[in-house]
Design a protein around this motif. Sequence first.
Motif, short mmCIF file in Angstrom:
data_model
loop_
_atom_site.label_atom_id
_atom_site.label_comp_id
_atom_site.label_asym_id
_atom_site.label_seq_id
_atom_site.Cartn_x
_atom_site.Cartn_y
_atom_site.Cartn_z
N ILE A 115 0.92 -1.51 -0.23
CA ILE A 115 -0.34 0.34 0.26
C ILE A 115 1.02 0.75 -0.34
O ILE A 115 2.02 1.36 0.74
CB ILE A 115 -0.85 0.09 1.36
CG1 ILE A 115 -0.20 0.18 2.43
CG2 ILE A 115 -2.20 -1.61 1.23
CD1 ILE A 115 -1.27 0.44 3.33
N HIS A 153 -9.36 6.84 1.82
CA HIS A 153 -8.54 5.44 1.09
C HIS A 153 -9.60 4.32 1.43
O HIS A 153 -9.51 4.53 2.84
CB HIS A 153 -7.22 5.55 1.09
CG HIS A 153 -5.76 7.23 0.95
ND1 HIS A 153 -6.08 7.04 -0.47
CD2 HIS A 153 -5.81 7.48 1.86
CE1 HIS A 153 -5.12 7.93 -0.36
NE2 HIS A 153 -4.66 8.36 1.24
N GLU A 188 -9.37 -2.59 1.47
CA GLU A 188 -10.10 -3.93 1.03
C GLU A 188 -8.78 -5.45 1.22
O GLU A 188 -7.93 -5.13 0.06
CB GLU A 188 -11.15 -4.27 -0.38
CG GLU A 188 -12.13 -3.08 0.06
CD GLU A 188 -13.06 -3.72 -1.28
OE1 GLU A 188 -12.20 -4.42 -2.37
OE2 GLU A 188 -13.69 -2.76 -1.48
N THR A 189 -9.21 -6.49 2.35
CA THR A 189 -8.15 -7.38 2.65
C THR A 189 -6.48 -6.80 2.27
O THR A 189 -5.49 -7.75 1.43
CB THR A 189 -9.19 -8.03 1.26
OG1 THR A 189 -8.70 -7.66 0.22
CG2 THR A 189 -9.60 -8.86 1.59
N GLU A 202 -5.13 -4.05 0.84
CA GLU A 202 -4.94 -3.15 -0.21
C GLU A 202 -5.57 -1.97 -0.83
O GLU A 202 -7.14 -2.44 -0.18
CB GLU A 202 -5.10 -4.02 -1.72
CG GLU A 202 -3.81 -5.49 -2.28
CD GLU A 202 -4.80 -5.99 -2.94
OE1 GLU A 202 -3.16 -6.07 -3.62
OE2 GLU A 202 -5.34 -6.88 -3.23
N VAL A 224 -7.85 0.28 -2.51
CA VAL A 224 -8.89 -0.24 -3.59
C VAL A 224 -9.24 0.73 -4.41
O VAL A 224 -9.81 0.67 -5.40
CB VAL A 224 -9.54 -1.13 -3.66
CG1 VAL A 224 -9.52 -2.46 -3.27
CG2 VAL A 224 -10.66 -1.11 -2.72
N ARG A 225 -9.54 2.22 -3.50
CA ARG A 225 -9.88 3.64 -4.46
C ARG A 225 -9.59 4.62 -3.07
O ARG A 225 -9.26 4.51 -2.26
CB ARG A 225 -11.58 3.56 -4.05
CG ARG A 225 -12.05 4.50 -4.59
CD ARG A 225 -13.70 4.07 -4.81
NE ARG A 225 -14.09 2.53 -5.45
CZ ARG A 225 -14.60 2.83 -6.48
NH1 ARG A 225 -15.02 3.57 -6.65
NH2 ARG A 225 -15.03 1.52 -7.57
N SER A 226 -9.00 5.02 -3.82
CA SER A 226 -8.80 7.07 -3.04
C SER A 226 -9.41 8.50 -3.63
O SER A 226 -9.97 8.17 -4.75
CB SER A 226 -7.21 7.32 -3.26
OG SER A 226 -6.91 5.96 -2.75
#
Length: 239
Positions: free
Chosen positions: A21, A208, A211-212, A214, A216-218
């Motif tokens: 990340i 941010h 998910e698991t 990582e 995934v969206r920011s």
Amino acid sequence: MLLEVKGLSVNYGHIEAIRDISFGVAEGTITTLIGANGAGKTTTLKTLSGLRKVREGKVTFDGKDITDLSPERRVKLGISQSPEGRGCFPAMTVRENLDMGAYVRSDRKSAAYAQDLDRVYELFPRLKEREKQAAGSMSGGEQQMLAIGRALMARPKLILLDEPSMGLAPKLIQQIFSIITEINQQGTTVLLVEQNAAQALKRSHEAHILETGEIVRSGSGKELAGDPAVKAAYLGGDV
């Protein structure tokens, strides 16, 4: 950036809790990490505090590489945390808990220390009222106030807040988030981990989604709050 995280990976034994990340926290902002239980949010904060070892990646704070620094050194540099579950010392008084938050400071008899204590009591008047009361005898909301106040006593540049609204009544949740905004407006940068996505995104400059392990969206808090996929997953369809 006050805080920069690049390619961070962290394991619990053989389990990969965080996977590659990267994100930054600009000085003077509120940045939020949201996600379901087990997404890696708390692990991220513990790693930034120095409580979890980095497997891969780099953490830079205020221009310094802190990837391998001890938790105490990080507090001295200006990072403090209000942990998930509050972590108050139950047999100690409110004042003693606050003094523990300043354990790295050597100026406890100074005017600056008195000013910081006054600031905490102004943010949380209830703590002033309960100054001599044992922390373990207080309500969950009062203990949350104490945990945040204790973190502020280290005079941090960056405060890490882990689930500050957990287990609180709706009225108290609103109060805690208002105080977080006030802390930020007074000049302290905030990195917030929170399951109450609606309140967190409403008050965040950047956010941010984890998910698991990582990201995934920011985007900005406003952008993510208006994203249909984010609404469906985290906001019950509406902010």
